[in-house]
Write an enzyme that holds these catalytic residues in place. Sequence first.
Site, mmCIF file in Angstrom:
data_model
loop_
_atom_site.group_PDB
_atom_site.id
_atom_site.type_symbol
_atom_site.label_atom_id
_atom_site.label_comp_id
_atom_site.label_asym_id
_atom_site.label_seq_id
_atom_site.Cartn_x
_atom_site.Cartn_y
_atom_site.Cartn_z
ATOM 1 C CB THR A 89 70.201 66.499 55.102
ATOM 2 O OG1 THR A 89 71.526 66.739 55.584
ATOM 3 C CG2 THR A 89 69.195 66.662 56.231
ATOM 4 C CG LEU A 96 75.313 60.924 57.028
ATOM 5 C CD1 LEU A 96 74.031 61.385 56.354
ATOM 6 C CD2 LEU A 96 75.042 60.496 58.466
ATOM 7 C CG LEU A 97 78.540 63.273 51.573
ATOM 8 C CD1 LEU A 97 78.538 64.063 50.270
ATOM 9 C CD2 LEU A 97 79.964 62.887 51.962
ATOM 10 C CB SER A 98 75.360 67.031 55.252
ATOM 11 O OG SER A 98 75.027 68.125 56.072
ATOM 12 C CB SER A 99 72.929 64.245 59.422
ATOM 13 O OG SER A 99 73.854 64.508 60.459
#
Length: 328
Positions: A89, A96-99
């Site tokens: 996300t 990738l920082l957030s998912s």
Amino acid sequence: MSAHALDRDLEDLATSARAALVREIDASGAWAGDPGWREVFGAVPRHLFVPYYYVGVAGGYERRWGQSPDPAARERWVRGAYADTPLATRLRDGELLSSSSQPSLMAMMLVALQVADGHRVLEIGAGTGYNAALLARRLGDDDLVTTVDLEPEITESARGHLAAAGYRPAVVTGDGARGVPARAPYDRIVATCTLPSIPRAWLAQCRPDARILTPLATGLVTLAVQDAEHAEGRFLHTPAYFVPLRGGSRSEPELPPVAGLPRRAREHELFRFLLTLTRGSLDPQEAYTLWEHEGQPQRERYGITVRGEHEWAWLDDPEGPYAWPLPG
């Protein structure tokens, strides 16, 4: 077709896709220990928490979003929102920082958390806000749920997603390793990001007999909290890969080199779990010797103990011969 009709069609698709996801999780057995979560996942609209997300394609990522001018692209967005897969996300420079985690894994974690009516819950890692919404729905009281994240842009968007879905738990911007003392004490703490060790601040913010569930070393450990100085528990059976907690100095070191070890060990997921859990304490050859001698142990045989200033991982017995200190 009018925009209104198209929106209604998308809502109908979301409803049917959500029902299909619930059936899929049901078939996996993820909430067999607490079927009350079935209604929760059926009620909370995941697509409202992922207005856009990224899927891997050759050479990078492709963005899917609900406001695309292409009706087929909007349909792909809805269907992807209810796939039983993690969704990227938030990216920064390709990192990738957030998912949004895989829904069946979220269901299994929530069952393992063992929440009950009236429990106060702290979530470390707000992400999209979806997990906080699930907790608020289950507990029936938004004020019992607190979620924290270091990035203001993440907490701001999570707050917006939650409001759009009709939930208003406390969303706090801060370092999750420090907990949220202003909202303590908690009966349950659940993390959706991985850490190298258990922060002492969490124990201090727990009630006696509280429960902590957190990713650690590519696994999930559940700890029973005795008091502010003592907690202990074992890993669940499942592998779990989460983005690291951001903030402070809680960086994840690289695994040691494994050249020279047999390929079946190097590539074995359970051996890599042992390496991750014991890095800095066991060199790879020592880890391999132990792993073979103990019959390639499953995750459930490992555990974590926090006692005063000391924190260690262990195999089979907290006081047994196989114990390794964790970083403070």
